[in-house]
Design an enzyme around this catalytic site. Structure first.
Site, PDB file in Angstrom:
ATOM      1  N   GLY A 112      38.533  31.839  32.022  1.00  0.00           N
ATOM      2  CA  GLY A 112      37.088  31.980  32.205  1.00  0.00           C
ATOM      3  C   GLY A 112      36.308  30.940  31.414  1.00  0.00           C
ATOM      4  O   GLY A 112      36.899  30.102  30.715  1.00  0.00           O
ATOM      5  N   GLN A 113      35.001  30.994  31.519  1.00  0.00           N
ATOM      6  CA  GLN A 113      34.142  30.016  30.837  1.00  0.00           C
ATOM      7  C   GLN A 113      34.398  30.022  29.325  1.00  0.00           C
ATOM      8  O   GLN A 113      34.646  28.975  28.717  1.00  0.00           O
ATOM      9  CB  GLN A 113      32.670  30.373  31.039  1.00  0.00           C
ATOM     10  CG  GLN A 113      32.172  30.388  32.439  1.00  0.00           C
ATOM     11  CD  GLN A 113      30.655  30.489  32.447  1.00  0.00           C
ATOM     12  OE1 GLN A 113      29.972  29.483  32.346  1.00  0.00           O
ATOM     13  NE2 GLN A 113      30.132  31.694  32.552  1.00  0.00           N
ATOM     14  N   TYR A 120      35.157  41.846  33.448  1.00  0.00           N
ATOM     15  CA  TYR A 120      34.646  41.949  34.812  1.00  0.00           C
ATOM     16  C   TYR A 120      33.193  41.522  34.706  1.00  0.00           C
ATOM     17  O   TYR A 120      32.378  42.211  34.090  1.00  0.00           O
ATOM     18  CB  TYR A 120      34.783  43.397  35.293  1.00  0.00           C
ATOM     19  CG  TYR A 120      34.245  43.605  36.693  1.00  0.00           C
ATOM     20  CD1 TYR A 120      35.109  43.750  37.775  1.00  0.00           C
ATOM     21  CD2 TYR A 120      32.872  43.649  36.935  1.00  0.00           C
ATOM     22  CE1 TYR A 120      34.616  43.934  39.060  1.00  0.00           C
ATOM     23  CE2 TYR A 120      32.374  43.823  38.217  1.00  0.00           C
ATOM     24  CZ  TYR A 120      33.252  43.971  39.271  1.00  0.00           C
ATOM     25  OH  TYR A 120      32.749  44.140  40.536  1.00  0.00           O
ATOM     26  N   TYR A 178      27.440  47.134  35.344  1.00  0.00           N
ATOM     27  CA  TYR A 178      28.075  46.137  34.480  1.00  0.00           C
ATOM     28  C   TYR A 178      27.718  46.405  33.017  1.00  0.00           C
ATOM     29  O   TYR A 178      28.600  46.508  32.156  1.00  0.00           O
ATOM     30  CB  TYR A 178      27.632  44.728  34.900  1.00  0.00           C
ATOM     31  CG  TYR A 178      27.959  43.645  33.895  1.00  0.00           C
ATOM     32  CD1 TYR A 178      29.268  43.185  33.731  1.00  0.00           C
ATOM     33  CD2 TYR A 178      26.958  43.082  33.093  1.00  0.00           C
ATOM     34  CE1 TYR A 178      29.572  42.196  32.797  1.00  0.00           C
ATOM     35  CE2 TYR A 178      27.248  42.099  32.161  1.00  0.00           C
ATOM     36  CZ  TYR A 178      28.555  41.661  32.014  1.00  0.00           C
ATOM     37  OH  TYR A 178      28.851  40.680  31.084  1.00  0.00           O
ATOM     38  N   LYS A 184      30.125  47.498  29.881  1.00  0.00           N
ATOM     39  CA  LYS A 184      30.243  46.692  28.660  1.00  0.00           C
ATOM     40  C   LYS A 184      29.884  47.535  27.425  1.00  0.00           C
ATOM     41  O   LYS A 184      30.507  47.406  26.372  1.00  0.00           O
ATOM     42  CB  LYS A 184      29.346  45.457  28.738  1.00  0.00           C
ATOM     43  CG  LYS A 184      29.751  44.439  29.795  1.00  0.00           C
ATOM     44  CD  LYS A 184      31.110  43.802  29.555  1.00  0.00           C
ATOM     45  CE  LYS A 184      31.139  42.890  28.345  1.00  0.00           C
ATOM     46  NZ  LYS A 184      32.468  42.240  28.202  1.00  0.00           N
TER      47      LYS A 184
END
Ligand SMILES: NC(=O)c1ccc[n+]([C@@H]2O[C@H](COP(=O)([O-])OP(=O)(O)OC[C@H]3O[C@@H](n4cnc5c(N)ncnc54)[C@H](OP(=O)(O)O)[C@@H]3O)[C@@H](O)[C@H]2O)c1
Length: 290
Positions: A10-11, A60, A124, A128
């Site tokens: 990922g980033q 995610y 989301y 989190k």
């Protein structure tokens, strides 16, 4: 120090690899190599690698899609971090977990402090937030680092989407009533390594300096992109309100995080987001396929 990085494709994962401390031994696993949602794979990775530190950069991150697949978001963002915290606790491993400004509802009007009440607006953010609780309940010495508006040369993000759209259209419309702070993943990664060196724990905030609306950010991308020759002409950026751009997930209107305490603890003062954007775009120009 032996470190295991999850979500290494990922980033944030890619940037962690790009600026890892030279003397540390890094083991990086991308999604295909380690599925966080697979308990047996996770346990095997910890047992196999026997790291002293795990940096969980997996997540995610599909904010809108999470509205229709909340179970998967919970699995990856909450249940898997809970298992990770338990495994780390059992073996005396340190854990750094990345979280988000989306744990707040954005109805405030001053930067959010780490102890401010949370109230996520969507699935989301809820997943989190559950992940934060799971990590700190399972391993009170863990570090939960909240960040926001992350971009880098790697993966999909607002900067790359804007550049693509601006190259194809004379004008783009961008929401101007959501305020936050763009954050270059490279600087975030450097902060994570510093936090690891200093053994930071508890909840902390990290973004670059300054504030912007998505509209301001888009204007800066257009201007900096044009200056660097990434765009052939300067597009028009038209400000619109969130109500003109409905999305499945509601987003916080004001999502600025107060970072003062973390900047002091790390003795790191990041540059203004626009300076970081310029640096990232130069990097992107040199290797657009990263
Ligand atoms: N991007 C932002 O603006 C932002 C803002 C605040 C906080 N954060 C947090 O920062 C962290 C890193 O985000 P990012 O920006 O680097 O996002 P990203 O580019 O989407 O990276 C997340 C990585 O996690 C991987 N992943 C997804 N499900 C997984 C699973 N079950 N097991 C293992 N890996 C899995 C993804 O792989 P696939 O692509 O193959 O699914 C992806 O490589 C996340 O915790 C995110 O919530 C991000």
């Amino acid at each position: 120090m032996k470190v295991l990085i999850t979500g290494a494709g990922g980033q944030v994962g890619c940037e962690l690899l790009a600026c890892a401390p030279a003397a540390w031994q890094i083991s990086a696993r991308n999604h295909a190599e380690l599925d966080l949602a697979n308990p047996a794979q996770l346990a095997a990775a910890i047992e196999g690698e026997q790291p002293q530190l795990v940096i969980n950069a997996a997540g995610y991150t599909l904010v809108d899609r999470a509205e229709t697949e909340p179970e998967l978001a919970q699995e990856v963002n909450a249940e898997a971090p809970a298992r990770l915290a338990e495994l780390c606790g059992r073996d005396g491993i340190k854990l750094i977990h990345i979280s988000t400004d989306f744990v707040f509802d954005g109805r405030g009007c001053r930067p959010y402090q780490t102890g401010d009440p949370t109230n996520p607006l969507g699935q989301y953010g809820a997943s989190k937030l559950a992940g934060e609780h799971a990590v700190l309940d399972g391993l009170p010495g863990a570090l939960v680092l909240r960040t926001a508006w992350v971009y880098s040369v790697h993966g999909s993000n607002f900067v790359k989407t804007m550049l693509r759209s601006m190259a194809q259209h004379d004008a783009v419309r961008v929401v101007c009533d959501q305020i936050g702070t763009p954050t270059w993943a490279r600087a975030l990664a450097q902060a994570i390594w510093r936090a690891a060196e200093r053994n930071l724990s508890g909840i902390h905030h990290w973004t670059d300096a300054g504030v912007a609306s998505w509209y301001d950010f888009a204007v800066a991308i257009a201007e900096e992109g044009r200056t660097l020759g990434l765009l052939e002409q300067l597009p028009t950026v038209e400000p619109i309100s969130s109500s003109d751009y409905p999305t499945p997930a509601q987003r916080p209107h004001f999502a600025v995080l107060d970072k003062q305490e973390t900047w002091r603890a790390l003795e790191l003062q990041p540059p203004h987001w626009r300076v970081q954007l310029r640096t990232m775009l130069r990097d992107f120009k040199d290797r657009p396929d990263a």
